[in-house]
Design a protein around this motif. Structure first.
Motif, PDB file in Angstrom:
ATOM      1  N   THR A   7     -11.513  41.475  21.118  1.00  0.00           N
ATOM      2  CA  THR A   7     -11.737  42.106  22.427  1.00  0.00           C
ATOM      3  C   THR A   7     -12.904  43.088  22.409  1.00  0.00           C
ATOM      4  OG1 THR A   7     -10.124  43.850  21.919  1.00  0.00           O
ATOM      5  CG2 THR A   7      -9.312  41.883  23.068  1.00  0.00           C
ATOM      6  N   ILE A   8     -13.529  43.297  21.249  1.00  0.00           N
ATOM      7  CA  ILE A   8     -14.632  44.250  21.166  1.00  0.00           C
ATOM      8  C   ILE A   8     -15.833  43.798  21.984  1.00  0.00           C
ATOM      9  CG2 ILE A   8     -15.700  43.205  19.138  1.00  0.00           C
ATOM     10  CD1 ILE A   8     -15.415  46.948  20.061  1.00  0.00           C
ATOM     11  N   LYS A   9     -15.899  42.518  22.350  1.00  0.00           N
ATOM     12  CA  LYS A   9     -17.047  42.041  23.121  1.00  0.00           C
ATOM     13  C   LYS A   9     -17.105  42.686  24.504  1.00  0.00           C
ATOM     14  CE  LYS A   9     -14.461  37.934  24.644  1.00  0.00           C
ATOM     15  NZ  LYS A   9     -14.430  36.447  24.649  1.00  0.00           N
ATOM     16  N   ASN A  10     -15.968  43.082  25.069  1.00  0.00           N
ATOM     17  CA  ASN A  10     -15.943  43.830  26.320  1.00  0.00           C
ATOM     18  C   ASN A  10     -14.555  44.443  26.484  1.00  0.00           C
ATOM     19  OD1 ASN A  10     -16.240  44.847  28.991  1.00  0.00           O
ATOM     20  ND2 ASN A  10     -17.729  43.241  29.436  1.00  0.00           N
ATOM     21  N   PRO A  11     -14.250  45.498  25.711  1.00  0.00           N
ATOM     22  CA  PRO A  11     -12.875  46.026  25.695  1.00  0.00           C
ATOM     23  C   PRO A  11     -12.415  46.581  27.032  1.00  0.00           C
ATOM     24  CG  PRO A  11     -14.376  47.473  24.498  1.00  0.00           C
ATOM     25  CD  PRO A  11     -15.131  46.224  24.783  1.00  0.00           C
ATOM     26  N   PHE A  12     -13.331  47.083  27.856  1.00  0.00           N
ATOM     27  CA  PHE A  12     -12.885  47.669  29.121  1.00  0.00           C
ATOM     28  C   PHE A  12     -12.244  46.610  30.014  1.00  0.00           C
ATOM     29  CE2 PHE A  12     -13.481  48.623  33.613  1.00  0.00           C
ATOM     30  CZ  PHE A  12     -12.828  49.843  33.699  1.00  0.00           C
ATOM     31  N   TYR A  13     -12.955  45.522  30.270  1.00  0.00           N
ATOM     32  CA  TYR A  13     -12.410  44.514  31.179  1.00  0.00           C
ATOM     33  C   TYR A  13     -11.261  43.741  30.550  1.00  0.00           C
ATOM     34  CZ  TYR A  13     -15.991  45.228  34.728  1.00  0.00           C
ATOM     35  OH  TYR A  13     -16.764  45.764  35.705  1.00  0.00           O
ATOM     36  N   LEU A  14     -11.276  43.607  29.239  1.00  0.00           N
ATOM     37  CA  LEU A  14     -10.192  42.877  28.576  1.00  0.00           C
ATOM     38  C   LEU A  14      -8.920  43.701  28.485  1.00  0.00           C
ATOM     39  CD1 LEU A  14     -12.226  41.041  25.790  1.00  0.00           C
ATOM     40  CD2 LEU A  14     -11.214  40.062  27.864  1.00  0.00           C
ATOM     41  N   MET A  15      -8.977  44.984  28.863  1.00  0.00           N
ATOM     42  CA  MET A  15      -7.758  45.786  28.963  1.00  0.00           C
ATOM     43  C   MET A  15      -6.875  45.308  30.114  1.00  0.00           C
ATOM     44  SD  MET A  15      -9.268  49.649  28.615  1.00  0.00           S
ATOM     45  CE  MET A  15      -7.678  50.449  28.621  1.00  0.00           C
ATOM     46  N   ALA A  16      -7.513  44.734  31.132  1.00  0.00           N
ATOM     47  CA  ALA A  16      -6.803  44.372  32.359  1.00  0.00           C
ATOM     48  C   ALA A  16      -6.222  42.967  32.258  1.00  0.00           C
ATOM     49  CB  ALA A  16      -7.753  44.457  33.548  1.00  0.00           C
ATOM     50  N   PRO A  17      -5.103  42.720  32.934  1.00  0.00           N
ATOM     51  CA  PRO A  17      -4.581  41.349  33.003  1.00  0.00           C
ATOM     52  C   PRO A  17      -5.530  40.464  33.795  1.00  0.00           C
ATOM     53  CG  PRO A  17      -3.342  42.824  34.449  1.00  0.00           C
ATOM     54  CD  PRO A  17      -4.240  43.689  33.616  1.00  0.00           C
ATOM     55  N   GLU A  18      -5.447  39.152  33.573  1.00  0.00           N
ATOM     56  CA  GLU A  18      -6.410  38.227  34.163  1.00  0.00           C
ATOM     57  C   GLU A  18      -6.444  38.299  35.691  1.00  0.00           C
ATOM     58  OE1 GLU A  18      -7.467  33.426  33.983  1.00  0.00           O
ATOM     59  OE2 GLU A  18      -5.999  34.315  32.608  1.00  0.00           O
ATOM     60  N   TRP A  19      -5.301  38.468  36.326  1.00  0.00           N
ATOM     61  CA  TRP A  19      -5.247  38.500  37.797  1.00  0.00           C
ATOM     62  C   TRP A  19      -5.976  39.712  38.380  1.00  0.00           C
ATOM     63  CZ3 TRP A  19      -3.293  42.843  40.008  1.00  0.00           C
ATOM     64  CH2 TRP A  19      -2.442  43.647  39.231  1.00  0.00           C
ATOM     65  N   MET A  20      -6.192  40.712  37.537  1.00  0.00           N
ATOM     66  CA  MET A  20      -6.762  41.964  38.025  1.00  0.00           C
ATOM     67  C   MET A  20      -8.285  42.040  37.832  1.00  0.00           C
ATOM     68  SD  MET A  20      -5.612  45.809  36.855  1.00  0.00           S
ATOM     69  CE  MET A  20      -6.289  47.265  37.647  1.00  0.00           C
ATOM     70  N   LEU A  21      -8.858  41.024  37.187  1.00  0.00           N
ATOM     71  CA  LEU A  21     -10.261  41.132  36.807  1.00  0.00           C
ATOM     72  C   LEU A  21     -11.198  41.264  38.007  1.00  0.00           C
ATOM     73  CD1 LEU A  21     -10.675  38.710  33.750  1.00  0.00           C
ATOM     74  CD2 LEU A  21     -10.974  41.192  33.823  1.00  0.00           C
ATOM     75  N   PHE A  22     -11.092  40.392  38.979  1.00  0.00           N
ATOM     76  CA  PHE A  22     -12.017  40.455  40.113  1.00  0.00           C
ATOM     77  C   PHE A  22     -11.848  41.741  40.937  1.00  0.00           C
ATOM     78  CE2 PHE A  22     -12.410  35.847  39.297  1.00  0.00           C
ATOM     79  CZ  PHE A  22     -13.801  35.748  39.285  1.00  0.00           C
ATOM     80  N   PRO A  23     -10.605  42.181  41.232  1.00  0.00           N
ATOM     81  CA  PRO A  23     -10.473  43.479  41.901  1.00  0.00           C
ATOM     82  C   PRO A  23     -11.039  44.627  41.073  1.00  0.00           C
ATOM     83  CG  PRO A  23      -8.433  42.240  42.106  1.00  0.00           C
ATOM     84  CD  PRO A  23      -9.307  41.485  41.150  1.00  0.00           C
ATOM     85  N   LEU A  24     -10.872  44.548  39.729  1.00  0.00           N
ATOM     86  CA  LEU A  24     -11.394  45.612  38.863  1.00  0.00           C
ATOM     87  C   LEU A  24     -12.920  45.603  38.858  1.00  0.00           C
ATOM     88  CD1 LEU A  24     -10.715  47.886  36.895  1.00  0.00           C
ATOM     89  CD2 LEU A  24     -10.690  46.198  35.045  1.00  0.00           C
ATOM     90  N   ILE A  25     -13.513  44.407  38.882  1.00  0.00           N
ATOM     91  CA  ILE A  25     -14.979  44.312  38.946  1.00  0.00           C
ATOM     92  C   ILE A  25     -15.486  44.932  40.246  1.00  0.00           C
ATOM     93  CG2 ILE A  25     -16.924  42.715  39.144  1.00  0.00           C
ATOM     94  CD1 ILE A  25     -15.309  40.794  37.312  1.00  0.00           C
ATOM     95  N   ALA A  26     -14.798  44.638  41.364  1.00  0.00           N
ATOM     96  CA  ALA A  26     -15.203  45.213  42.646  1.00  0.00           C
ATOM     97  C   ALA A  26     -15.069  46.726  42.633  1.00  0.00           C
ATOM     98  CB  ALA A  26     -14.355  44.619  43.772  1.00  0.00           C
ATOM     99  N   LEU A  27     -13.965  47.233  42.082  1.00  0.00           N
ATOM    100  CA  LEU A  27     -13.757  48.679  42.007  1.00  0.00           C
ATOM    101  C   LEU A  27     -14.795  49.322  41.091  1.00  0.00           C
ATOM    102  CD1 LEU A  27     -12.077  51.188  42.676  1.00  0.00           C
ATOM    103  CD2 LEU A  27     -10.567  50.594  40.739  1.00  0.00           C
ATOM    104  N   ALA A  28     -15.085  48.675  39.957  1.00  0.00           N
ATOM    105  CA  ALA A  28     -16.079  49.213  39.026  1.00  0.00           C
ATOM    106  C   ALA A  28     -17.466  49.244  39.663  1.00  0.00           C
ATOM    107  CB  ALA A  28     -16.115  48.376  37.744  1.00  0.00           C
ATOM    108  N   THR A  29     -17.802  48.218  40.440  1.00  0.00           N
ATOM    109  CA  THR A  29     -19.097  48.191  41.123  1.00  0.00           C
ATOM    110  C   THR A  29     -19.200  49.327  42.124  1.00  0.00           C
ATOM    111  OG1 THR A  29     -19.201  45.782  40.868  1.00  0.00           O
ATOM    112  CG2 THR A  29     -20.675  46.795  42.498  1.00  0.00           C
ATOM    113  N   LEU A  30     -18.129  49.565  42.878  1.00  0.00           N
ATOM    114  CA  LEU A  30     -18.120  50.697  43.808  1.00  0.00           C
ATOM    115  C   LEU A  30     -18.286  52.017  43.056  1.00  0.00           C
ATOM    116  CD1 LEU A  30     -15.267  49.750  46.327  1.00  0.00           C
ATOM    117  CD2 LEU A  30     -17.712  49.943  46.811  1.00  0.00           C
TER     118      LEU A  30
END
Length: 617
Positions: free
Chosen positions: A267-290
């Protein structure tokens, strides 16, 4: 207090709040000098990040630097003005302090270009985790977000700003929740709260630990925003937001990433996003972009503020300043600065292509600014607060040990991209120093060639020219000399107005000057008056508005009977100049391209005037 803290959350902590997106990945995976991924190294890095947040942010900035306010205002330019307050007569110290302050401002501009680039890019890179096929779209989407971000600057941030606090509240809450979930995978990671693990990391692998500081510093980028934005919110709300939410959320998230890495090294390749469950990735990307847009917005607004302060203090040419809010004075928009920043940010995104490569360029500007802030704060502690030398020296020495260690580690990254902020800073430093020195040389030359005012007025009384009805206002930087525009007017038109006002504008070393202290009016002989207007370095110059204050001093000015004369001076290149010839040519170019008189005072709409012209209001 709570409402202000929530607002501060959205303005002050965007930069440091988005650091978890890339810090741990940079330390172990994409840095030019990655740290080997072992159990002890993870504990050491987590301990270093924790104590960097405590020592640099909590102790240095929150506990000490934020107390060095200039009438409630913070930031590098406010600190510079404060540091120079008691140095009158010591030209050598003034020059040294001035150079430090301007260098710090240049580092801030470099940071202002890198922060939006690395923040937005690191957020959009989450697409690669959620949908690897979208890898080729990362840079185009990043450029689109950046363009929209800079395009909306002219629209004002009042409405959007109201949303910043709640969005960042959701962001920091999400950081904490993700951290807690992943700490549960490896609870032993909490042992890294002990500073012993940071010490052991240095004791066992001193060189690896030192090099790692170049990436650890990414966790504290944005700390300078606490001080820079202090004037908008005050110390207490910023401190409340930091200790009440931001610091705990950041620490929990970093430790959650550490636990995830120990649990699954891949998971060291991107530990922040890999902390989240798969269903949460796109909402997390949107929140991170904001969140990264908010972080970028704070830096861009800070660049506008620093530019206005530098302009008021004479380090930049006059540029157009637009106010985007009728209620809040600090919300401004500077078109030239905005588009220059946008071009610089886009060039960095295209040139580096990934947040990992950009991280190599990030630390130099931030740590350089930290070192300069410490030195200027030391001057304030001793020269303004009256601390003893040993007390000031002890505290500054502690801060410098930390700052120089972080800066030294980032020096190693110069070949890998660290040269970029150095180049940006050097270019801006050259422009600012050239403009400042050129202005000083020009004013010195004008003073040496000007006629003394008192003998001129006396001569006008003995041999009066034709006097015409109305008021004439001649703007001049030297209140003791005769303005060249007045001499030219008298020479060519053979007349003087019934009342002649010599107007001088002075910018002080404090942010704001009260209306009661704005204007000084002195009645001279034979219908001559001398007016001196005082502004703080964050005040807005509005001369026609403030001239109405002259009625309090017995000088009535009817706007329809008043003409303004703005002298147009020419700088001639001379081989024997004090300034280097190439810099003199640069100053001439800047001088000729500087905005017209509309930059010196506000004219009614559609009344644009060339320098040297007469303006009737």
């Amino acid at each position: 207090m709570t409402a202000l803290a929530l607002t501060a959350l959205g303005v002050v902590y965007g930069d440091i709040g988005t650091s978890p997106l890339y810090t741990m990945k940079e330390v172990f995976a994409v840095s030019p000098h990655p740290v080997p991924l072992t159990h002890d190294n993870v504990f050491g890095i987590l301990s270093l990040i924790l104590w960097a947040l405590i020592l640099v942010v909590s102790v240095k900035y929150v506990a000490f630097v934020m107390r060095a306010d200039n009438r409630g205002e913070g930031g590098i330019m406010a600190l510079l003005a404060l540091a120079m307050r008691n140095l009158a007569g010591d030209a050598r110290k003034q020059t040294t302090i001035l150079l430090l302050g301007i260098l710090g401002a240049c580092m801030f501009y470099a940071d202002g270009m890198i922060t939006p680039a690395i923040s937005v890019l690191s957020a959009v890179e989450g697409l690669e985790v959620a949908a690897p096929a979208l890898h080729s779209m990362i840079v185009p989407i990043t450029l689109l977000v950046i363009f929209i971000l800079f395009w909306v600057q002219s629209k004002g941030t009042a409405l959007v700003g109201a949303m910043f606090g709640p969005i960042m509240l959701v962001w920091f809450s999400t950081l904490a929740v993700l951290g807690v979930i992943n700490i549960a995978l490896e609870p032993s990671v909490l042992q890294a709260l002990n500073p012993y693990y940071a010490y052991q990391f240095f004791a066992v692998s001193p060189w690896v630990a030192f090099v790692a500081l170049g990436s650890v510093v990414l966790a504290v980028t944005g700390a300078e925003a606490l001080y820079a934005d202090m004037g908008h919110f005050g110390r207490k709300p910023i401190r409340l937001a930091w200790f009440g939410l931001v610091l705990p959320a950041l620490v929990i998230n970093y430790f959650g990433q550490g636990a995830l890495i120990l649990h699954d090294a891949s998971t060291i390749k991107n530990p922040f996003y890999l902390m989240a469950p798969e269903w949460m990735l796109f909402p997390l990307i949107a929140l991170a972009t904001l969140a990264t847009v908010i972080a970028s917005q704070a830096v861009i607004s800070g660049a506008f503020s620093v530019s206005r302060q530098a302009q008021q203090l004479g380090f930049l040419p006059r540029m157009q300043i637009l106010h985007t809010s009728e209620n809040q004075q600090g919300q401004i928009y500077m078109p030239r600065i905005n588009w220059i920043l946008m071009i610089g940010v886009m060039a960095l995104v295209l040139g580096f292509g990934s947040s990992g490569d950009l991280a190599a360029a990030y630390g130099i500007a931030v740590t350089g600014d930290m070192v300069i802030t410490t030195l200027l704060a030391g001057v304030v502690f001793h020269g303004v607060w009256g601390w003893s030398l040993w007390r000031t020296g002890a505290l500054v020495a502690v801060f410098l040990v930390i700052d120089l260690a972080l800066f030294g580690a980032n020096v190693l990254k110069i070949p890998d991209g660290g040269w970029v902020p150095i180049l940006i800073g050097a270019v801006i430093l050259t422009l600012m120093a050239t403009w400042k020195q050129g202005r000083d040389l020009l004013l010195s030359r004008l003073r040496s060639e000007s006629m003394a005012l008192e003998p001129f007025i006396e001569a006008m009384g003995k041999y009066p020219p034709t006097r015409v009805p109305g008021n004439a206002i001649f703007m001049t930087p030297d209140a003791s000399g005769v303005p060249h525009a007045m001499l030219h007017n008298l020479k060519h038109n053979k007349v003087l107005h019934e009342r002649v006002i010599l107007l001088t504008v002075k910018t002080g070393d404090i942010p704001y000057i009260a209306e009661d202290n704005r204007i000084e009016v002195e009645a001279l002989e034979h219908g001559f008056w001398r007016i001196t207007m005082h502004y703080g370095f964050k005040d807005d110059l509005d001369i026609p508005r403030d001239l109405e204050l002259s009625t309090r001093h017995g000088l009535e000015l009817e706007s329809m009977d008043t003409s303004y004369f703005i002298g147009k001076e020419t700088l001639f290149a001379r081989r024997a100049s004090v300034m280097a010839y190439w810099r003199e040519k640069l100053f001439v170019g800047l001088f000729r391209n500087a905005d017209s008189a509309t930059n010196h005072f506000k004219l009614p709409p559609n009344r644009v005037v060339e320098l040297g012209a007469q303006v009737t209001l």
